[in-house]
Design a protein around this motif. Structure first.
Motif, short mmCIF file in Angstrom:
data_model
loop_
_atom_site.label_atom_id
_atom_site.label_comp_id
_atom_site.label_asym_id
_atom_site.label_seq_id
_atom_site.Cartn_x
_atom_site.Cartn_y
_atom_site.Cartn_z
N PHE A 73 -12.64 -6.14 6.93
CA PHE A 73 -13.50 -6.36 5.92
C PHE A 73 -12.67 -6.61 4.69
O PHE A 73 -11.36 -6.50 4.55
N ASN A 74 -13.39 -7.07 3.51
CA ASN A 74 -12.78 -7.49 2.27
C ASN A 74 -13.64 -6.87 1.06
O ASN A 74 -14.82 -6.20 1.34
N ILE A 75 -12.93 -6.46 0.12
CA ILE A 75 -13.83 -6.01 -1.16
C ILE A 75 -13.30 -6.84 -2.41
O ILE A 75 -12.50 -7.69 -2.22
N ASP A 76 -14.17 -6.67 -3.28
CA ASP A 76 -14.06 -7.45 -4.78
C ASP A 76 -12.91 -6.33 -5.33
O ASP A 76 -13.07 -5.24 -5.74
N PRO A 77 -11.91 -6.71 -5.61
CA PRO A 77 -10.48 -5.93 -6.37
C PRO A 77 -10.82 -5.94 -7.89
O PRO A 77 -10.03 -5.34 -8.50
N GLY A 78 -11.85 -6.47 -8.45
CA GLY A 78 -11.89 -6.75 -9.67
C GLY A 78 -11.21 -7.73 -10.31
O GLY A 78 -10.66 -8.48 -9.84
N ASN A 79 -11.11 -7.74 -11.92
CA ASN A 79 -10.35 -8.74 -12.49
C ASN A 79 -8.71 -8.17 -12.46
O ASN A 79 -8.36 -7.46 -13.00
N ILE A 80 -8.02 -9.02 -11.59
CA ILE A 80 -6.69 -8.60 -11.47
C ILE A 80 -5.67 -9.66 -11.96
O ILE A 80 -4.58 -9.87 -11.49
N SER A 81 -6.34 -10.80 -12.76
CA SER A 81 -5.51 -11.82 -13.42
C SER A 81 -4.31 -11.28 -14.18
O SER A 81 -3.46 -12.36 -14.12
N SER A 82 -4.43 -10.23 -14.73
CA SER A 82 -3.15 -9.77 -15.26
C SER A 82 -2.36 -8.61 -14.59
O SER A 82 -1.26 -8.19 -15.09
N GLN A 83 -2.78 -8.52 -13.30
CA GLN A 83 -1.86 -7.59 -12.82
C GLN A 83 -0.65 -8.28 -11.90
O GLN A 83 -0.73 -9.37 -11.61
N PRO A 84 0.33 -7.60 -11.86
CA PRO A 84 1.58 -8.06 -11.31
C PRO A 84 1.24 -7.86 -9.74
O PRO A 84 0.73 -7.25 -9.19
N LEU A 85 1.92 -9.02 -8.85
CA LEU A 85 1.76 -8.99 -7.53
C LEU A 85 3.12 -8.22 -6.92
O LEU A 85 4.09 -8.95 -7.26
N VAL A 86 2.84 -7.36 -6.12
CA VAL A 86 4.02 -6.64 -5.62
C VAL A 86 4.09 -6.45 -4.18
O VAL A 86 3.16 -6.66 -3.68
N ASP A 87 5.41 -6.03 -3.74
CA ASP A 87 5.38 -5.90 -2.12
C ASP A 87 4.79 -4.59 -1.97
O ASP A 87 5.20 -3.27 -2.93
N LEU A 88 4.04 -4.28 -0.72
CA LEU A 88 3.55 -3.06 -0.51
C LEU A 88 4.89 -2.30 0.01
O LEU A 88 5.65 -2.75 0.95
N GLN A 89 5.20 -0.95 -0.59
CA GLN A 89 6.19 -0.38 -0.13
C GLN A 89 5.94 1.11 -0.05
O GLN A 89 5.60 1.77 -1.04
N LEU A 90 5.75 1.50 1.14
CA LEU A 90 5.52 2.93 1.39
C LEU A 90 6.89 3.57 1.79
O LEU A 90 7.70 3.13 2.21
N GLU A 91 6.81 5.22 1.27
CA GLU A 91 8.07 5.66 1.64
C GLU A 91 8.23 5.88 3.25
O GLU A 91 7.19 6.02 3.87
N GLN A 92 9.43 5.90 3.66
CA GLN A 92 9.70 6.06 5.04
C GLN A 92 9.23 7.21 5.66
O GLN A 92 9.71 8.24 5.01
N ILE A 93 8.53 7.19 6.69
CA ILE A 93 7.96 8.37 7.11
C ILE A 93 9.03 9.03 8.16
O ILE A 93 9.73 8.31 9.03
#
Length: 698
Positions: A370-390
């Protein structure tokens, strides 16, 4: 096929009948089927015997006129359009017949003119519009009746569920019932399952009635996904499965969406994946898709949940997102459910600005995308998804000998509870807050009662007031209490940055129990010897609303939304009555108004255990009499009473006791506008727990 219009002609002049009949027979499209009568009585009999599309009514019928006939038709509840035929135009007569309910009027000399056919067509159009209006009203009335029925059903089911869950919690809390913990947990778990089915039904009802509203806010995506991972990996581990969360692209740091509804969709899809997968893994994949061909297109945030489970044959996929559809194989496998989960997901995804689909192969697994509208993200930095090591679940245990008072602050209820699971293995007393404002209030109130907190575990990303703002506010009030930042982010230099903000330390999400034990030992005063066990494996078997105290079976009061009082975990306090006496210092006089005796008794038990004095009434009249005779600090009242409308009673109670807090406790959702206008302080939806009551009463 030519349209056939059935016409009833009410005319006492035979020549005029033949004139009208000849003209109508000459029409090819539409064609007319004419029935002729000469008076109102015959007209009524004809209408009773057959249905007609239109009535042509002569104005003068011997001793009768058209207004008399219209009255007869109306009294017999015939609703077909009526066109009046007059010998000559008279403005006064024309106005009178229109007011009497005629659709239009014509001079008989115009029967062979184009105006005659236009008049008939306009009358038919008005008839169609009126029929549509009537049908729409019927549908609306049916929907209102259905909504009332579902609201009534919700109330009737929530009332016994209150007793089932409430008394089971009391039994679980009593250490004397430790030999029956497994059986009691099964009862409690199945009660919660019934409640979840009821919530699904009511959610679907709100969606179909278009009454479900979104609460759009800024959401830190990495923190949000870490919380999802932390919550669901225990369920997966229970079945020997691995849960992976990955991103195939960089993702925005913040998005604008409704976190509660997005979380509901993800938890539902992941729960289904776990349910229908016996071996292998579940993978949640996130990506940001931007159209290269159409630069103006808004980016979409995409999610997919892939499992290695039983899968589905192609013929079962067509209706999978339809309400009340259950796959027969799933039903035979006794996986349960109301068949609403995926339908709710589809509706929620649509409201979030996207769509959902599924691909599957029988015996090989499924992929829900599925997909969603993330809103206005033009000013948001794009980052790598980093989850803490489980960290893997280990069999070792930690000796943790600390006491003191800990405040856990997180906007997600389940995360607060999971953190509470871990901290509860020490002798520390635990309180909870859902945002920075509540945390500040809890810290200040604790100091006022000379019971300051020894440690605060503070989430960073929260609505209303975030963790950093809350820390600054606490420091501005001169409080030097140690505050540890809890964050899912792991970018370089983050820990140093948070410590510069004033935090004493930082711990990542999902919280590692060993790291938490080290921090608790560092900041909390020492206590008696307690073994900090491998709680994660044990918690996986327990409902999320009640932490599990291994081997000790100590009484535990789980958190609630606004709780500031402290629940003790001291091994010496293993009896509920001792706990209630401990809370007696905050004794309040409480009036309970509840017509169901079992529900009233349970409320009284809960409140008594919390150290309050309770008076119970079973009707509105008794409640008003009692309110005239006694003073109360708080009133808890049901909305459905045998002798009073709940809101009317609340208004009278507020007049009689203006300084008394008033809380609605009902199986119906309270109306926000009514609460505001009356001055009702809060509302609880049945079934209520002891913690829910403590959140509003204290």
């Amino acid at each position: 096929m030519t349209e056939v219009i059935k016409v009833l002609l009410v005319e006492d002049d035979e020549d005029d009948y033949f004139l009208t009949s000849d003209y109508l027979e000459q029409c090819e499209s539409p064609s007319f089927e004419l029935t002729w009568v000469t008076n109102s009585l015959d007209a009524v009999e004809a209408l009773k015997a057959d249905s007609f599309d239109l009535c042509l009514l002569d104005y003068l019928l011997g001793a009768e006129n058209a207004i008399d006939v219209l009255g007869v038709l109306k009294s017999n509840q015939f609703s077909l359009p009526v066109v009046i035929l007059t010998g000559q135009s008279d403005a006064t007569v024309d106005e009178m017949v229109m007011r009497a309910g005629a659709a239009d009027y014509l001079q008989k000399s115009e029967i062979e003119s184009p105006r005659f056919m236009r008049t008939i067509r306009y009358a038919m159009v008005r008839r169609d519009i009126e029929n549509e209006r009537l049908e729409r009203n019927k549908v609306e009335q049916k929907n209102k009746a259905k909504d009332k029925f579902l609201a009534h059903l919700g109330h009737e089911l929530r009332t016994p569920l209150t007793s089932i869950l409430g008394y089971t919690e009391l039994l679980i809390d009593d250490a004397r019932n430790s030999p029956f913990q497994q059986e009691l947990s099964i009862i409690h778990s199945n009660g919660k399952h019934l409640l979840s089915l009821l919530n699904d039904l009511l959610d679907m009802s709100r969606i179909m009635a278009e009454k479900l509203e979104l609460n759009i806010q800024d959401v830190n995506l990495s923190a949000f996904l870490t919380d999802i991972h932390s919550l669901m990996r225990l369920n997966a581990k229970e079945k020997g499965l691995s849960l992976n969360v990955v991103s195939t692209t960089k993702i925005p740091e913040f998005i604008k969406t409704d976190p509660t509804r997005l979380r509901q969709v993800l938890l539902n899809l992941i729960s289904n994946a776990v349910k229908f997968t016996d071996k292998g893994s579940i993978t949640l994949t996130i990506s940001l898709e931007v159209s290269s061909s159409e630069p103006a297109d808004e980016p979409r945030l995409c999610f997919s949940v892939e499992d290695t489970g039983i899968g589905m044959p192609p013929d079962k996929l067509e209706n999978i997102f339809q309400p009340f559809e259950q796959i027969e194989d799933v039903m035979r496998a006794n996986h349960g459910g109301a068949g609403l989960g995926l339908a709710i997901c589809k509706e929620l995804v649509t409201k979030l600005g996207g769509d959902i689909s599924v691909t599957s192969r029988h015996g090989e697994g499924s992929i829900f995308t599925f997909n969603i509208d993330p809103g206005n993200i033009s000013s948001q930095p794009l980052v790598d998804l980093q989850l803490e090591q489980i960290q893997p679940v280990e069999s070792s245990s930690i000796n943790l000998c600390v006491t003191g008072r800990v405040l856990i602050v997180d906007d997600l209820r389940e995360i607060r509870r999971l953190t509470g699971h871990l901290v509860s293995q020490s002798q520390a007393d635990i309180s909870y807050a859902e945002n920075g404002v509540k945390a500040l209030e809890a810290v200040l109130e604790a100091d006022e009662h000379n019971q300051p907190f020894d440690l605060v575990l503070m989430d960073i990303h929260m609505p209303v007031m975030n963790g950093i703002e809350a820390l600054h506010a606490i420091r501005r009030h001169g409080k030097k209490i140690p505050v540890i930042a809890v964050t899912a982010a792991s970018r370089k230099g983050l820990k140093e940055s948070l410590i510069r903000e004033g935090f004493n330390d930082v711990i990542g999400k999902p919280i590692d129990r060993f790291a938490l034990a080290t921090l608790l030992s560092q900041y909390l005063p020492p206590g008696n010897h307690v073994t900090f066990t491998n709680v994660e494996a044990q918690v996986a078997d327990m409902p999320l609303d009640k932490p599990f105290a291994p081997e000790k079976h100590l009484p535990y009061s789980a958190e609630d939304e606004n709780k500031q009082d402290v629940t003790s975990f001291s091994p010496e306090k293993t009896d509920i009555d001792e706990k209630s006496s401990e809370k007696g210092v905050n004794n309040k006089r409480i009036l309970v108004i509840e017509d169901d005796e079992d529900a009233a008794e349970l409320l009284q038990l809960f409140l008594t255990h919390l150290g309050h004095t309770v008076t119970t009434t079973y009707s509105g009249a008794d409640a008003l009499n009692t309110a005239q005779e006694q003073r109360f600090d708080h009133i808890l009242m049901d909305l459905t009473l045998p002798d009073y409308n709940g809101y009317d009673l609340a208004a009278e109670l507020k007049k009689a006791l203006p300084d008394t807090s008033l809380t609605i406790v009902s199986g119906h959702e309270a109306d926000t506008e009514s609460m505001k206008s009356i001055g009702i302080d809060s509302a609880l939806l049945k079934p209520v727990s002891k913690d829910d009551l403590e959140s509003v009463v204290g």
